[in-house]
Design an enzyme around this catalytic site. Structure first.
Site, PDB file in Angstrom:
ATOM      1  N   ARG A   1      17.557  -1.950  24.558  1.00  0.00           N
ATOM      2  CA  ARG A   1      16.604  -2.326  25.606  1.00  0.00           C
ATOM      3  C   ARG A   1      15.296  -2.838  25.011  1.00  0.00           C
ATOM      4  O   ARG A   1      14.712  -3.797  25.509  1.00  0.00           O
ATOM      5  CB  ARG A   1      16.353  -1.145  26.530  1.00  0.00           C
ATOM      6  CG  ARG A   1      15.718   0.070  25.862  1.00  0.00           C
ATOM      7  CD  ARG A   1      15.035   0.953  26.888  1.00  0.00           C
ATOM      8  NE  ARG A   1      15.992   1.684  27.701  1.00  0.00           N
ATOM      9  CZ  ARG A   1      16.254   2.980  27.549  1.00  0.00           C
ATOM     10  NH1 ARG A   1      15.695   3.651  26.556  1.00  0.00           N
ATOM     11  NH2 ARG A   1      17.083   3.599  28.351  1.00  0.00           N
TER      12      ARG A   1
ATOM     13  N   ASN B   1      12.893   5.254  31.025  1.00  0.00           N
ATOM     14  CA  ASN B   1      12.255   6.515  30.636  1.00  0.00           C
ATOM     15  C   ASN B   1      13.324   7.486  30.157  1.00  0.00           C
ATOM     16  O   ASN B   1      14.034   8.101  30.959  1.00  0.00           O
ATOM     17  CB  ASN B   1      11.488   7.093  31.828  1.00  0.00           C
ATOM     18  CG  ASN B   1      10.702   8.335  31.473  1.00  0.00           C
ATOM     19  OD1 ASN B   1      10.881   8.927  30.413  1.00  0.00           O
ATOM     20  ND2 ASN B   1       9.818   8.746  32.369  1.00  0.00           N
ATOM     21  N   ASP B   2      13.446   7.629  28.841  1.00  0.00           N
ATOM     22  CA  ASP B   2      14.487   8.485  28.284  1.00  0.00           C
ATOM     23  C   ASP B   2      14.290   9.958  28.622  1.00  0.00           C
ATOM     24  O   ASP B   2      15.199  10.769  28.403  1.00  0.00           O
ATOM     25  CB  ASP B   2      14.549   8.323  26.762  1.00  0.00           C
ATOM     26  CG  ASP B   2      15.184   7.006  26.363  1.00  0.00           C
ATOM     27  OD1 ASP B   2      16.099   6.557  27.063  1.00  0.00           O
ATOM     28  OD2 ASP B   2      14.750   6.419  25.354  1.00  0.00           O
ATOM     29  N   CYS B   3      13.112  10.308  29.113  1.00  0.00           N
ATOM     30  CA  CYS B   3      12.868  11.709  29.481  1.00  0.00           C
ATOM     31  C   CYS B   3      13.407  12.056  30.861  1.00  0.00           C
ATOM     32  O   CYS B   3      13.447  13.226  31.236  1.00  0.00           O
ATOM     33  CB  CYS B   3      11.364  12.006  29.437  1.00  0.00           C
ATOM     34  SG  CYS B   3      10.670  12.046  27.779  1.00  0.00           S
TER      35      CYS B   3
END
Length: 799
Positions: free
Chosen positions: A364, A488-490
């Site tokens: 990404r 947002n990987d969180c």
């Protein structure tokens, strides 16, 4: 506090105080032979991969952060005093030691003055080569003859694989050896009994070689053993060989290797001498000998440096602007684009923070990075697009990391279904049209490229698969599933949880796909996209508006996140700004959601990603809770997103607020108060501490960040409003009302277009008149088919 200044004429940032709040760095070389160097000559070097090709050592998170490095030590024979040509590592008192560092485009020059001796050290990698130059000029500014000894120094890795070199010491301490060859070149070899492989360069069981040579003076001593050069219980600040005034002629045999060549100089008052260090990849007895014979002269080094500057300056010349804001000019004309180019090259693989844990191109990130460089290097942008498109799988999803040196399109294994990220391939709907609109290469849509795992399709069909990937994975409310994570990987919603940010991305993608389909005469495809968009719009309006802002997600268990009743992370920046960017928000929703951003997320240092911070949120849903409040995804200022806020405000015509947001996050705006930001004031960084932190404004993880591309893109395409489109160049500025106008020179499809924007009424947006070469044209689109190679355009803003 100010530590330096911008020199746009030379395209350099000049550091006038060496005691910067942190190590301020620069990049040398290319993706073949790369290097990082700081204002105090710290840093490391790597071949192809910073994780598996690191031949110069750096101990990450050490104190100081950037040691060891590329050092010159000087010693006065008359009294034994010694210092370094950069302030560190010796670190003489700054009331006696003067230093200036000039970070340029892929080169760095460090000047110093101490004890009547001036030095100038220039470091760079010649174009297309796998070696580097260290050029040192020494001048006697005292009134008496001086006898000096000069020592070069670098520390080689024992194993180019950073994990093996740093952790597996019972192996790596016993495989290195060094010597001085009959040709007076230092030769350092790893696993010298094995063969050198041109293929499979990242295998463990092969030999690796580096070399160092000296030109411009004779070699009076050498060391290849680090322990012999530094001495026991010493450091880089007080090496024993320098203190004693002589190298030991040591030949490393196990333990640790270094590269040090000593030469002794006698200088009369006012006299200067120059020496040249060459450091490269390959066996000194063959490759080193050949390279040194061709490149080992001061004259050749001068030529190569000039070629390097011309190469980079040409890339930076595609857009030059003159606005009332000098700091904005520094950003657009030099450092914003240079930062984007470096980020494009290295993705997130090599810096003073990235330690090889991302060995390749994050999918990404690397697709988005193209947006910042497509005008400067369109051919390289196309090559990167093709590479990333072949990282897309036949189902429309993506491999999370592409390793260019190992990628095998058509033969890659897809990730497990639960590991897919929902946003990866949607970024193609931003990047591919950006390339085509910049170049006019509409044939690119019809190019056939393989999928990563099986099959092949045209680029246009790849775009449809990207959309279908999300359309085929929707949740109970008709919104795209969050899958493993969105941008947002969180954010962990459960596989079938629904993410609104991706819904807005998908809507923008459907818009873009429909427009491209019309351009290609594929009305059926355009109708399909519009029909899908209508369904998505209905789903968004049915469940995603909370009255004053958009929610950010619906969990797999039905929990709605981002409502007025949700106390942590109540307002999420991404969904507000992308509701505008995608066109999903009604006029009233757009106005109200962006007002919520201003009220709840804006700080003097940028826009927080979400607020209030996460403290009690379950880690299974929001992993940002692991971070301290006010940092990174936990109510921090994530710099990647700042350009999106600027774009959204420009699309609403709010030039004042867009400019306010841009300057809050613009590194150059902190040049005179660098103690706040602490990171380099010339490049972007990943994260800034917000007002929920006791250290608001501190910025971390510089250089390699998506903020580089989006900051440059939002400044040039939205504030300046110079936007390539399929049929020409759109001029639609959205500027602060205090600007009386600006000028720009833009290369576009083989033409040079000079633009002057007038703002006599002091407004933010609205073109009322445009002339091209003295003739009025309707609208604000400069047609692509104008005859001639240069054009003068005037634009007037008004109501």
């Amino acid at each position: 506090m100010q530590y330096g200044y911008f020199d746009d004429a030379a395209k350099e940032y000049v550091i006038t105080r060496p005691d910067t709040p942190g190590s301020w760095s620069n990049y040398l070389g290319s993706t073949e032979y790369g290097a990082i160097i700081t204002n105090n000559a710290g840093g490391y070097g790597f071949y192809k991969s910073a994780a598996r090709g690191r031949f110069l050592r750096l101990r990450f998170n050490s104190v100081p952060l950037d040691q060891p490095g590329r050092y010159f030590y000087l010693r006065d024979k008359s009294g034994g005093e010694y210092w370094s040509s950069s302030w560190q590592p010796v670190g003489k008192p700054l009331d006696q030691y003067q230093s200036t560092c000039r970070h340029g485009t892929a080169y760095t020059t460090i000047e110093s003055r101490y004890a009547g001796i001036a030095t100038e050290a220039t470091y760079f990698v010649p174009l297309g080569q796998v070696f580097e130059y260290w050029r040192l000029k020494v001048t006697n500014q005292s009134d008496r003859p001086r006898e000096l000894s000069v020592f070069s120094f670098c520390e080689f890795s024992n194993q180019w694989d950073t994990y093996q070199d740093s952790v597996n010491l019972q192996y790596s301490l016993f495989i290195v050896r060094g010597e001085l060859t009959d040709d007076n070149l230092l030769r350092v070899a790893i696993q010298d009994n094995l063969t050198t492989a041109s293929e499979g360069i990242f295998l463990h069981d092969i030999a690796r070689h580096t070399w160092m040579g000296l030109a411009g003076s004779v070699i009076d001593g050498f060391d290849t053993s680090r322990e012999s050069f530094l001495g026991p219980y010493r450091g880089y600040h007080n090496p024993l060989a320098v203190e004693q005034g002589r190298c030991t002629n040591s030949c490393a045999y196990g333990d640790n290797a270094c590269g040090s060549l000593q030469t002794d100089l006698t200088l009369q008052p006012g006299e200067s001498r120059e020496i040249l260090i060459l450091l490269g990849i390959g066996d000194a007895r063959m490759i080193g000998k050949q390279v040194f014979a061709e490149f080992g002269s001061l004259e050749r080094a001068t030529t190569e440096l000039q070629k390097l500057k011309e190469h980079w300056h040409e890339k930076l010349g595609g857009l030059i602007v003159e606005t009332p804001d000098e700091e904005f000019n520094h950003t657009v004309n030099v450092w914003g684009l240079y930062n984007s180019l470096i980020t494009f090259a290295w993705s997130r693989a090599a810096s003073l923070v990235y330690n090889g844990e991302r060995d390749g191109l994050g999918f990404r990130d690397s697709v988005q990075d193209i947006l910042g460089v497509v005008a400067a290097i369109p051919e390289e942008a196309r090559q990167r697009l093709e590479l990333m498109l072949t990282g897309q799988l036949a189902n429309g999803g993506a491999i999370p990391v592409i390793k260019p040196f190992e990628h095998r399109p058509g033969h890659e294994s897809p990730p497990a279904e639960e590991e897919y990220r929902s946003d990866d391939c949607l970024w193609f709907l931003n990047a591919v049209p950006a390339y085509v609109n910049e170049t006019g290469d509409f044939g690119f849509y019809n190019k056939v490229l393989p999928y990563a795992d099986r099959g092949e399709a045209t680029v246009f069909a790849h775009l449809r698969r990207a959309l279908e990937f999300n359309l085929e994975r929707t949740g109970e409310h008709g919104l795209p599933c969050g899958l493993s994570a969105d941008w947002n990987d969180c954010l962990r919603l459960g596989y079938y949880g629904e993410g609104l940010f991706v819904a807005f991305q998908l809507r923008l993608g459907l818009n873009v796909y429909g427009e491209v389909a019309e351009q290609l005469g594929k009305s059926g495809e355009a109708n399909w996209a519009l029909a899908q968009r209508e369904k998505l719009d209905a789903a968004i309006q049915a469940c995603a508006w909370d009255g004053d802002w958009f929610i950010w997600a619906i969990g797999e268990d039905g929990t709605v996140y981002g409502t007025k009743g949700y106390q942590e992370g109540q307002v999420y920046l991404n969904t507000q700004v992308w509701s505008v960017i995608s066109g999903a928000a009604t006029d009233k929703q757009a106005e109200r959601s962006m007002e919520a951003v201003h009220e709840k997320l804006a700080t003097p240092y940028g826009l927080m990603l979400a607020a209030p911070p996460f403290v009690k949120a379950p880690i299974e849903v929001m992993r940002a809770v692991v971070y301290n409040p006010g940092i990174k995804e936990n109510a921090g200022i994530f710099q990647h997103t700042q350009g999106w806020g600027v774009m959204a405000e420009c699309m609403l015509g709010n030039g004042e607020r867009a400019y306010e947001y841009y300057r809050a996050a613009m590194p150059a705006a902190y040049n005179t108060r660098a103690e706040i930001r602490q990171s380099e004031p010339y490049v972007q960084a990943q994260t800034t501490y917000s007002t929920y932190s006791p250290r608001a404004g501190n910025t971390r993880t510089s250089w390699l960040t998506g903020a580089a591309a989006w900051s440059y893109f939002s400044a040039t395409h939205y504030i300046l409003g110079i936007r390539p489109e399929a049929d020409g160049l759109r001029i639609d500025p959205c500027i602060p009302s205090a600007w009386s106008g600006f000028s720009a020179a833009r290369r576009f499809r083989g033409r040079l277009i000079r633009i002057v924007v007038h703002n006599p009424q002091g407004i933010c947006q609205g073109v009322v008149k445009m002339s091209v070469d003295g003739k009025d044209l309707p609208g604000n689109l400069i047609p692509v088919d104008l005859p001639g190679e240069e054009h003068n355009v005037e634009v007037w803003l008004g109501e």
